[in-house]
Design an enzyme around this catalytic site. Sequence first.
Site, PDB file in Angstrom:
ATOM      1  N   ILE A  34       0.827  -1.200   0.000  1.00 10.61           N
ATOM      2  CA  ILE A  34       0.000   0.000   0.000  1.00 10.61           C
ATOM      3  C   ILE A  34       0.865   1.255   0.000  1.00 10.61           C
ATOM      4  O   ILE A  34       0.468   2.287  -0.526  1.00 10.61           O
ATOM      5  CB  ILE A  34      -0.922   0.004   1.251  1.00 10.61           C
ATOM      6  CG1 ILE A  34      -1.889  -1.175   1.203  1.00 10.61           C
ATOM      7  CG2 ILE A  34      -1.704   1.311   1.362  1.00 10.61           C
ATOM      8  CD1 ILE A  34      -2.827  -1.175   0.023  1.00 10.61           C
ATOM      9  N   ASP A 170       8.721   1.539   5.641  1.00  5.66           N
ATOM     10  CA  ASP A 170       9.762   0.867   6.421  1.00  5.66           C
ATOM     11  C   ASP A 170      10.604   1.865   7.200  1.00  5.66           C
ATOM     12  O   ASP A 170      10.831   1.711   8.406  1.00  5.66           O
ATOM     13  CB  ASP A 170      10.658   0.033   5.505  1.00  5.66           C
ATOM     14  CG  ASP A 170       9.918  -1.129   4.874  1.00  5.66           C
ATOM     15  OD1 ASP A 170       8.746  -1.345   5.213  1.00  5.66           O
ATOM     16  OD2 ASP A 170      10.534  -1.819   4.038  1.00  5.66           O
TER      17      ASP A 170
END
Length: 383
Positions: A34, A170
Amino acid sequence: MKDELSKKFFETYGHEPAETYFTPGRVNLIGEHIDYNGGLVFPCAITLGTWLCLAPNNDRIIRFKSLNFAEEAEIALLPSFKKDGSGWYNYPLGVFNEILKNFQIPVGFDLLYSGNIPIGSGLSSSASIEVVTAYALTSYLELDLDRLALVKLSKKVENEFIGLNSGIMDQFAVAFGEKDKAIVLNCDTLDYQIVDCELGDHVLTIINTKKPRGLAESKYNERVSECQAALAALNTELELNNLCELTPAKFALHSHLITDDTILKRATHVIHENERVSLAAKALSEGKLEEFGGLMYASHQSLKDLYEVSGQELDTVVDFCTGYPDVTGARMTGAGFGGCAIAILKKDAVEDFTDKLTKYYQERIGYACEVYVSKIGNGATTI
Protein backbone atom coordinates in the site's frame (compact mmCIF):
# COMPACT_ATOMS: atom_id res chain seq x y z
CA MET A 1 24.79 -5.61 23.27
CA LYS A 2 26.39 -2.15 23.67
CA ASP A 3 29.28 -3.44 25.80
CA GLU A 4 29.86 -6.43 23.54
CA LEU A 5 29.86 -4.31 20.39
CA SER A 6 32.12 -1.68 22.00
CA LYS A 7 34.61 -4.43 22.83
CA LYS A 8 34.50 -5.71 19.23
CA PHE A 9 34.94 -2.15 17.99
CA PHE A 10 38.11 -1.76 20.06
CA GLU A 11 39.42 -5.13 18.83
CA THR A 12 38.70 -4.11 15.23
CA TYR A 13 39.88 -0.51 15.16
CA GLY A 14 42.22 -0.21 18.16
CA HIS A 15 40.31 2.63 19.82
CA GLU A 16 37.04 3.16 21.66
CA PRO A 17 33.81 4.08 19.87
CA ALA A 18 32.45 7.58 20.40
CA GLU A 19 28.76 6.57 20.46
CA THR A 20 26.46 3.59 20.00
CA TYR A 21 23.10 3.77 18.22
CA PHE A 22 20.20 1.38 17.64
CA THR A 23 17.40 1.22 15.09
CA PRO A 24 14.84 -1.61 15.04
CA GLY A 25 13.32 -3.62 12.26
CA ARG A 26 9.58 -3.60 11.71
CA VAL A 27 6.60 -5.72 10.91
CA ASN A 28 3.56 -4.45 9.10
CA LEU A 29 0.51 -5.70 10.95
CA ILE A 30 -1.68 -5.16 7.90
CA GLY A 31 -1.70 -3.01 4.76
CA GLU A 32 0.73 -4.68 2.36
CA HIS A 33 1.89 -3.14 -0.93
CA ILE A 34 0.00 0.00 0.00
CA ASP A 35 2.84 2.40 0.79
CA TYR A 36 3.71 3.10 -2.87
CA ASN A 37 0.00 3.46 -3.67
CA GLY A 38 -0.56 6.37 -1.28
CA GLY A 39 -2.75 4.58 1.24
CA LEU A 40 -2.77 3.48 4.88
CA VAL A 41 -0.34 1.05 6.48
CA PHE A 42 -0.18 -0.26 10.04
CA PRO A 43 3.42 -1.08 11.05
CA CYS A 44 5.13 -1.36 14.41
CA ALA A 45 8.78 -1.43 15.41
CA ILE A 46 10.10 -4.69 16.84
CA THR A 47 12.89 -5.41 19.31
CA LEU A 48 15.14 -7.01 16.70
CA GLY A 49 17.34 -4.45 14.99
CA THR A 50 20.72 -2.96 14.08
CA TRP A 51 23.36 -1.54 16.44
CA LEU A 52 26.07 0.82 15.21
CA CYS A 53 29.26 1.86 16.99
CA LEU A 54 30.92 4.89 15.45
CA ALA A 55 34.04 7.00 15.90
CA PRO A 56 35.66 9.70 13.75
CA ASN A 57 39.08 9.31 12.16
CA ASN A 58 41.52 11.81 10.70
CA ASP A 59 42.29 9.67 7.65
CA ARG A 60 39.27 10.95 5.67
CA ILE A 61 38.32 7.31 5.10
CA ILE A 62 34.96 5.69 5.76
CA ARG A 63 35.44 2.16 7.07
CA PHE A 64 32.42 -0.13 6.91
CA LYS A 65 32.56 -3.36 8.90
CA SER A 66 29.85 -5.64 10.26
CA LEU A 67 29.70 -8.62 12.57
CA ASN A 68 27.05 -10.08 10.23
CA PHE A 69 28.88 -9.91 6.88
CA ALA A 70 32.36 -10.90 5.78
CA GLU A 71 32.48 -8.02 3.31
CA GLU A 72 34.33 -4.90 4.45
CA ALA A 73 34.97 -1.62 2.68
CA GLU A 74 37.39 1.28 3.12
CA ILE A 75 36.32 4.20 0.97
CA ALA A 76 37.98 7.61 0.75
CA LEU A 77 35.70 10.46 1.79
CA LEU A 78 34.64 12.14 -1.46
CA PRO A 79 32.02 14.78 -2.36
CA SER A 80 29.73 12.02 -3.65
CA PHE A 81 29.55 8.26 -4.13
CA LYS A 82 28.08 5.69 -6.51
CA LYS A 83 26.74 2.26 -5.68
CA ASP A 84 29.57 -0.25 -5.47
CA GLY A 85 28.39 -3.71 -6.57
CA SER A 86 25.87 -5.47 -4.34
CA GLY A 87 27.63 -5.33 -0.96
CA TRP A 88 25.65 -4.58 2.21
CA TYR A 89 27.70 -1.43 2.81
CA ASN A 90 25.95 0.26 -0.14
CA TYR A 91 23.04 1.05 2.19
CA PRO A 92 25.11 3.17 4.62
CA LEU A 93 27.27 4.45 1.74
CA GLY A 94 24.09 5.78 0.13
CA VAL A 95 23.30 7.62 3.37
CA PHE A 96 26.71 9.31 3.31
CA ASN A 97 26.12 10.25 -0.31
CA GLU A 98 22.74 11.80 0.45
CA ILE A 99 23.96 13.76 3.49
CA LEU A 100 26.88 15.15 1.48
CA LYS A 101 24.43 16.81 -0.91
CA ASN A 102 23.54 19.35 1.79
CA PHE A 103 26.14 19.09 4.56
CA GLN A 104 29.87 18.92 5.08
CA ILE A 105 31.28 15.74 6.60
CA PRO A 106 34.61 17.03 7.95
CA VAL A 107 36.17 13.74 9.06
CA GLY A 108 36.26 10.09 8.13
CA PHE A 109 34.46 7.49 10.22
CA ASP A 110 35.11 4.03 11.56
CA LEU A 111 31.82 2.13 11.71
CA LEU A 112 30.96 -1.28 13.12
CA TYR A 113 27.47 -2.70 12.64
CA SER A 114 25.77 -5.65 14.30
CA GLY A 115 22.20 -6.80 13.82
CA ASN A 116 19.89 -9.63 14.78
CA ILE A 117 17.28 -9.14 12.04
CA PRO A 118 17.35 -12.20 9.76
CA ILE A 119 18.68 -10.87 6.44
CA GLY A 120 16.23 -11.03 3.55
CA SER A 121 13.37 -11.91 5.87
CA GLY A 122 11.10 -8.96 5.12
CA LEU A 123 11.63 -7.31 8.54
CA SER A 124 13.30 -4.23 7.02
CA SER A 125 16.95 -4.91 7.76
CA SER A 126 17.86 -2.48 4.96
CA ALA A 127 15.74 0.35 6.38
CA SER A 128 17.19 -0.38 9.81
CA ILE A 129 20.75 0.00 8.48
CA GLU A 130 19.88 3.15 6.53
CA VAL A 131 18.11 4.88 9.42
CA VAL A 132 20.66 3.91 12.08
CA THR A 133 23.39 5.40 9.86
CA ALA A 134 21.43 8.58 9.14
CA TYR A 135 20.46 8.95 12.79
CA ALA A 136 24.04 8.38 13.96
CA LEU A 137 25.62 10.87 11.55
CA THR A 138 22.94 13.47 12.24
CA SER A 139 23.33 13.06 15.98
CA TYR A 140 27.13 12.96 16.04
CA LEU A 141 27.64 15.84 13.58
CA GLU A 142 24.69 17.81 15.03
CA LEU A 143 23.10 18.25 11.61
CA ASP A 144 19.85 20.17 11.21
CA LEU A 145 17.72 17.17 10.26
CA ASP A 146 14.64 16.10 12.19
CA ARG A 147 13.35 12.53 12.35
CA LEU A 148 11.02 12.94 9.36
CA ALA A 149 13.89 14.33 7.29
CA LEU A 150 15.93 11.22 8.17
CA VAL A 151 13.04 9.05 7.01
CA LYS A 152 12.78 10.86 3.67
CA LEU A 153 16.55 10.78 3.20
CA SER A 154 16.69 7.04 3.86
CA LYS A 155 13.83 6.36 1.44
CA LYS A 156 15.69 8.33 -1.22
CA VAL A 157 18.73 6.13 -0.65
CA GLU A 158 16.58 3.01 -1.16
CA ASN A 159 14.94 4.38 -4.30
CA GLU A 160 17.77 6.22 -6.06
CA PHE A 161 21.02 4.76 -4.74
CA ILE A 162 19.97 1.11 -4.28
CA GLY A 163 17.35 1.12 -7.06
CA LEU A 164 14.27 -0.28 -5.32
CA ASN A 165 10.96 1.52 -5.92
CA SER A 166 9.73 1.09 -2.34
CA GLY A 167 7.47 3.40 -0.38
CA ILE A 168 8.19 5.19 2.87
CA MET A 169 6.64 2.80 5.40
CA ASP A 170 9.76 0.87 6.42
CA GLN A 171 11.92 3.88 7.17
CA PHE A 172 9.04 5.65 8.93
CA ALA A 173 8.24 2.70 11.17
CA VAL A 174 11.81 2.09 12.33
CA ALA A 175 12.33 5.80 13.02
CA PHE A 176 9.00 6.66 14.69
CA GLY A 177 8.10 3.38 16.43
CA GLU A 178 6.98 3.43 20.06
CA LYS A 179 6.91 0.71 22.68
CA ASP A 180 3.61 -1.26 22.73
CA LYS A 181 2.12 0.92 20.00
CA ALA A 182 1.52 0.64 16.26
CA ILE A 183 1.37 3.41 13.67
CA VAL A 184 -1.46 4.13 11.23
CA LEU A 185 0.47 5.98 8.53
CA ASN A 186 -1.00 7.74 5.52
CA CYS A 187 1.73 7.19 2.94
CA ASP A 188 0.45 10.03 0.77
CA THR A 189 0.31 12.83 3.34
CA LEU A 190 2.60 11.26 6.01
CA ASP A 191 -0.04 12.05 8.61
CA TYR A 192 0.06 9.37 11.27
CA GLN A 193 -1.76 8.18 14.36
CA ILE A 194 -0.26 6.18 17.21
CA VAL A 195 -2.53 3.30 18.24
CA ASP A 196 -2.27 1.29 21.45
CA CYS A 197 -1.27 -2.27 20.61
CA GLU A 198 -2.29 -4.13 23.75
CA LEU A 199 -2.41 -7.83 22.97
CA GLY A 200 -3.42 -8.99 26.45
CA ASP A 201 -2.73 -12.70 26.81
CA HIS A 202 -1.45 -12.87 23.21
CA VAL A 203 1.97 -12.15 21.71
CA LEU A 204 3.27 -11.05 18.34
CA THR A 205 4.97 -14.05 16.78
CA ILE A 206 7.24 -13.79 13.74
CA ILE A 207 7.79 -16.86 11.58
CA ASN A 208 10.78 -16.73 9.24
CA THR A 209 10.23 -19.07 6.29
CA LYS A 210 14.01 -19.07 5.70
CA LYS A 211 13.34 -18.38 2.05
CA PRO A 212 15.31 -15.17 1.44
CA ARG A 213 13.97 -12.41 -0.73
CA GLY A 214 16.02 -10.42 -3.18
CA LEU A 215 13.62 -7.52 -3.49
CA ALA A 216 15.53 -5.46 -5.99
CA GLU A 217 15.84 -8.60 -8.16
CA SER A 218 12.30 -9.84 -7.53
CA LYS A 219 8.95 -8.90 -9.00
CA TYR A 220 8.54 -6.02 -6.55
CA ASN A 221 9.23 -3.32 -9.13
CA GLU A 222 6.91 -5.16 -11.51
CA ARG A 223 4.04 -4.80 -9.02
CA VAL A 224 4.75 -1.08 -8.75
CA SER A 225 4.49 -0.80 -12.53
CA GLU A 226 1.25 -2.78 -12.58
CA CYS A 227 -0.30 -0.41 -10.06
CA GLN A 228 0.81 2.53 -12.17
CA ALA A 229 -0.88 0.90 -15.16
CA ALA A 230 -4.10 0.51 -13.15
CA LEU A 231 -3.97 4.16 -12.14
CA ALA A 232 -3.44 5.24 -15.75
CA ALA A 233 -6.44 3.21 -16.89
CA LEU A 234 -8.69 4.67 -14.19
CA ASN A 235 -7.50 8.17 -15.02
CA THR A 236 -8.97 7.98 -18.51
CA GLU A 237 -12.15 9.10 -16.71
CA LEU A 238 -11.04 10.03 -13.19
CA GLU A 239 -8.42 12.37 -11.73
CA LEU A 240 -6.50 10.34 -9.16
CA ASN A 241 -3.05 10.85 -7.70
CA ASN A 242 -2.94 7.29 -6.39
CA LEU A 243 -5.09 4.16 -6.24
CA CYS A 244 -5.92 4.50 -2.55
CA GLU A 245 -7.99 7.61 -3.16
CA LEU A 246 -10.75 5.20 -4.22
CA THR A 247 -13.07 3.47 -1.79
CA PRO A 248 -14.14 -0.08 -2.69
CA ALA A 249 -17.59 1.23 -3.59
CA LYS A 250 -16.26 3.90 -5.95
CA PHE A 251 -13.78 1.45 -7.44
CA ALA A 252 -16.65 -0.92 -8.27
CA LEU A 253 -18.20 1.82 -10.38
CA HIS A 254 -15.05 2.41 -12.40
CA SER A 255 -13.21 -0.92 -12.42
CA HIS A 256 -14.45 -1.62 -15.97
CA LEU A 257 -11.84 0.90 -17.14
CA ILE A 258 -9.15 -1.68 -16.35
CA THR A 259 -9.38 -4.22 -19.15
CA ASP A 260 -6.35 -6.34 -18.28
CA ASP A 261 -7.32 -9.07 -15.79
CA THR A 262 -3.94 -9.09 -14.02
CA ILE A 263 -3.91 -5.32 -13.59
CA LEU A 264 -7.49 -5.48 -12.28
CA LYS A 265 -6.50 -8.05 -9.65
CA ARG A 266 -3.62 -5.87 -8.46
CA ALA A 267 -5.84 -2.79 -8.11
CA THR A 268 -8.58 -4.77 -6.36
CA HIS A 269 -6.14 -5.94 -3.70
CA VAL A 270 -4.75 -2.46 -3.11
CA ILE A 271 -8.10 -0.74 -2.69
CA HIS A 272 -9.61 -3.38 -0.39
CA GLU A 273 -6.40 -3.78 1.61
CA ASN A 274 -6.38 -0.04 2.23
CA GLU A 275 -9.86 -0.30 3.76
CA ARG A 276 -8.76 -3.27 5.88
CA VAL A 277 -6.15 -1.08 7.58
CA SER A 278 -8.78 1.31 8.94
CA LEU A 279 -10.93 -1.58 10.12
CA ALA A 280 -7.96 -3.35 11.71
CA ALA A 281 -6.69 -0.28 13.56
CA LYS A 282 -10.18 0.31 14.98
CA ALA A 283 -10.54 -3.33 16.02
CA LEU A 284 -7.12 -3.43 17.70
CA SER A 285 -7.62 -0.15 19.53
CA GLU A 286 -10.90 -1.54 20.91
CA GLY A 287 -9.28 -4.81 21.95
CA LYS A 288 -11.26 -6.87 19.42
CA LEU A 289 -8.52 -9.37 18.63
CA GLU A 290 -10.80 -11.89 16.89
CA GLU A 291 -11.98 -9.22 14.46
CA PHE A 292 -8.40 -8.08 13.92
CA GLY A 293 -7.32 -11.67 13.29
CA GLY A 294 -10.01 -12.17 10.68
CA LEU A 295 -8.77 -9.13 8.79
CA MET A 296 -5.22 -10.53 8.91
CA TYR A 297 -6.39 -13.77 7.28
CA ALA A 298 -8.35 -11.82 4.64
CA SER A 299 -5.26 -9.76 3.89
CA HIS A 300 -3.14 -12.86 3.33
CA GLN A 301 -5.73 -14.42 1.04
CA SER A 302 -5.80 -11.27 -1.07
CA LEU A 303 -2.01 -11.13 -1.25
CA LYS A 304 -2.00 -14.75 -2.33
CA ASP A 305 -4.79 -14.71 -4.90
CA LEU A 306 -4.95 -11.14 -6.21
CA TYR A 307 -1.48 -9.69 -5.72
CA GLU A 308 0.35 -13.00 -6.12
CA VAL A 309 3.27 -12.19 -3.82
CA SER A 310 2.97 -15.06 -1.36
CA GLY A 311 4.28 -18.52 -2.23
CA GLN A 312 4.38 -22.07 -0.92
CA GLU A 313 6.48 -21.26 2.12
CA LEU A 314 4.36 -18.38 3.42
CA ASP A 315 1.12 -20.19 2.58
CA THR A 316 2.28 -23.26 4.49
CA VAL A 317 2.80 -21.16 7.62
CA VAL A 318 -0.58 -19.45 7.33
CA ASP A 319 -2.35 -22.74 6.55
CA PHE A 320 -0.98 -24.19 9.78
CA CYS A 321 -2.00 -21.10 11.74
CA THR A 322 -5.55 -21.30 10.36
CA GLY A 323 -5.97 -24.72 11.96
CA TYR A 324 -4.16 -23.96 15.22
CA PRO A 325 -6.73 -23.03 17.90
CA ASP A 326 -4.56 -20.55 19.84
CA VAL A 327 -3.76 -18.38 16.81
CA THR A 328 -6.14 -15.44 16.42
CA GLY A 329 -4.84 -14.30 13.04
CA ALA A 330 -1.89 -14.71 10.69
CA ARG A 331 -0.59 -13.33 7.41
CA MET A 332 2.55 -12.77 5.41
CA THR A 333 4.26 -9.48 6.26
CA GLY A 334 6.55 -7.40 4.10
CA ALA A 335 6.77 -7.51 0.35
CA GLY A 336 6.44 -11.29 0.10
CA PHE A 337 8.29 -13.61 -2.29
CA GLY A 338 9.55 -15.38 0.85
CA GLY A 339 10.51 -13.72 4.10
CA CYS A 340 8.28 -13.75 7.16
CA ALA A 341 4.73 -14.28 8.32
CA ILE A 342 3.29 -13.00 11.58
CA ALA A 343 0.73 -14.51 13.93
CA ILE A 344 -1.16 -13.29 16.99
CA LEU A 345 -0.74 -16.21 19.38
CA LYS A 346 -1.71 -16.95 22.98
CA LYS A 347 1.32 -16.53 25.25
CA ASP A 348 1.06 -19.93 26.90
CA ALA A 349 1.01 -21.71 23.53
CA VAL A 350 4.35 -20.47 22.17
CA GLU A 351 6.36 -23.63 22.86
CA ASP A 352 3.70 -26.02 21.54
CA PHE A 353 3.07 -23.79 18.50
CA THR A 354 6.77 -23.62 17.70
CA ASP A 355 7.26 -27.38 17.94
CA LYS A 356 4.23 -28.30 15.86
CA LEU A 357 4.68 -25.60 13.20
CA THR A 358 8.36 -26.44 12.74
CA LYS A 359 7.54 -30.11 12.17
CA TYR A 360 4.59 -29.29 9.86
CA TYR A 361 6.71 -26.87 7.84
CA GLN A 362 9.72 -29.18 7.54
CA GLU A 363 7.55 -32.06 6.30
CA ARG A 364 6.14 -29.89 3.50
CA ILE A 365 9.04 -27.60 2.60
CA GLY A 366 12.05 -29.75 3.41
CA TYR A 367 13.75 -27.52 5.96
CA ALA A 368 12.76 -25.84 9.22
CA CYS A 369 11.33 -22.38 9.72
CA GLU A 370 12.28 -20.16 12.66
CA VAL A 371 9.86 -18.70 15.22
CA TYR A 372 10.54 -15.50 17.16
CA VAL A 373 8.44 -13.82 19.82
CA SER A 374 9.01 -10.08 19.60
CA LYS A 375 7.87 -7.20 21.71
CA ILE A 376 6.81 -3.97 20.07
CA GLY A 377 9.67 -1.55 20.65
CA ASN A 378 10.95 1.98 20.16
CA GLY A 379 12.39 3.56 17.06
CA ALA A 380 15.89 4.93 16.38
CA THR A 381 17.78 5.92 19.51
CA THR A 382 21.18 6.55 21.06
CA ILE A 383 22.18 3.75 23.44
